[in-house]
Design a protein around this motif. Sequence first.
Motif, short mmCIF file in Angstrom:
data_model
loop_
_atom_site.label_atom_id
_atom_site.label_comp_id
_atom_site.label_asym_id
_atom_site.label_seq_id
_atom_site.Cartn_x
_atom_site.Cartn_y
_atom_site.Cartn_z
N GLU A 182 1.16 -0.77 -0.30
CA GLU A 182 -0.24 -0.37 -0.03
C GLU A 182 0.87 1.23 0.31
O GLU A 182 0.34 2.01 -0.79
CB GLU A 182 -0.52 -0.03 1.35
N ILE A 183 1.78 1.33 0.83
CA ILE A 183 2.83 2.48 0.95
C ILE A 183 3.51 2.99 -0.38
O ILE A 183 4.05 3.70 -0.64
CB ILE A 183 3.88 1.92 1.93
N THR A 184 4.10 1.74 -0.91
CA THR A 184 4.92 1.30 -2.24
C THR A 184 3.22 2.24 -3.13
O THR A 184 4.11 2.99 -4.51
CB THR A 184 5.02 -0.07 -3.33
N LYS A 185 2.47 1.86 -3.52
CA LYS A 185 1.33 2.87 -4.35
C LYS A 185 1.32 4.08 -3.93
O LYS A 185 1.43 4.61 -5.12
CB LYS A 185 -0.72 1.67 -4.24
N ILE A 186 1.25 4.59 -2.78
CA ILE A 186 1.19 5.73 -2.66
C ILE A 186 2.32 6.55 -2.97
O ILE A 186 2.12 7.37 -3.04
CB ILE A 186 1.26 5.75 -0.80
N ILE A 187 3.49 5.73 -2.58
CA ILE A 187 4.56 6.79 -3.02
C ILE A 187 4.86 7.05 -4.48
O ILE A 187 4.99 7.73 -5.54
CB ILE A 187 6.15 5.32 -2.62
N HIS A 188 4.56 5.93 -6.20
CA HIS A 188 4.23 5.96 -6.88
C HIS A 188 3.64 7.12 -7.34
O HIS A 188 3.54 8.33 -8.18
CB HIS A 188 3.82 4.60 -7.74
N HIS A 189 1.93 7.16 -5.91
CA HIS A 189 1.49 8.23 -7.44
C HIS A 189 1.37 9.74 -6.84
O HIS A 189 1.36 10.12 -8.15
CB HIS A 189 0.40 7.36 -5.85
N LYS A 190 2.12 9.69 -5.84
CA LYS A 190 2.45 10.76 -5.98
C LYS A 190 4.26 11.75 -6.00
O LYS A 190 4.01 12.18 -6.84
CB LYS A 190 3.48 11.13 -3.96
N ARG A 191 4.58 10.02 -6.79
CA ARG A 191 6.23 10.76 -7.17
C ARG A 191 4.91 11.12 -9.09
O ARG A 191 5.90 11.70 -10.28
CB ARG A 191 7.07 9.65 -8.38
N GLU A 192 4.24 10.36 -9.15
CA GLU A 192 3.43 10.76 -10.54
C GLU A 192 2.85 12.34 -10.61
O GLU A 192 1.72 13.01 -11.63
CB GLU A 192 2.64 9.37 -11.09
#
Length: 195
Positions: A182-192
């Motif tokens: 879940e945190i990995t997805k959040i980080i990828h979303h924020k980077r994008e």
Amino acid sequence: MSSEINKGLLIVLVGPAGVGKSTIANRLAETLNVSYTVSATTRPKLPHEEKGKKYDHIDKREFFRRLDSDQFLEYAQVYGEYYATPKHPALDFLSEGRDVLFEIDFQGAMQVRYHYPEALLIFILPPDEPTLLRRLTDRGRDSEEDIHKRFRAAKREIHMAKGSRAFDYMVINDSLDRAVEEITKIIHHKREGGF
């Protein structure tokens, strides 16, 4: 100050003792390209700790010398000892476009939110209070009295976090794999550029 970190992403994992911040941070560091900084602390070195790997153990005089000369990004006093994140190399990493991962407590997170509003703050929650108490006990580091002190402090911190608008996300650590995913997805979303 926000212009100082316009390239890399400042990722901040926040939560009380026993919630699994370090374990999650270690897993994220294995799978993501993130940089860690070594925190400064006045806490004595524990037998299992490697010198300079996670903490720079310094005395209180040196800690306050660094604090007075504005060398810390954030700091907090926890159970009578001081902890801080040095500004450099964190800001250097960020200016080079590298993401930086912190794991800090509520006090430090509030300082980061104030000074670096674009930071990604993620509060880690336990699934429930009995699980948190078990995790604190299972660590095998603290006396019974210290465990209950940390448990009471954790409940207060969780209550404050839930009532705060400072955190971008709250993630329940009921399964390490699921929480990391879940945190990995959040980080990828924020980077994008999303939120």
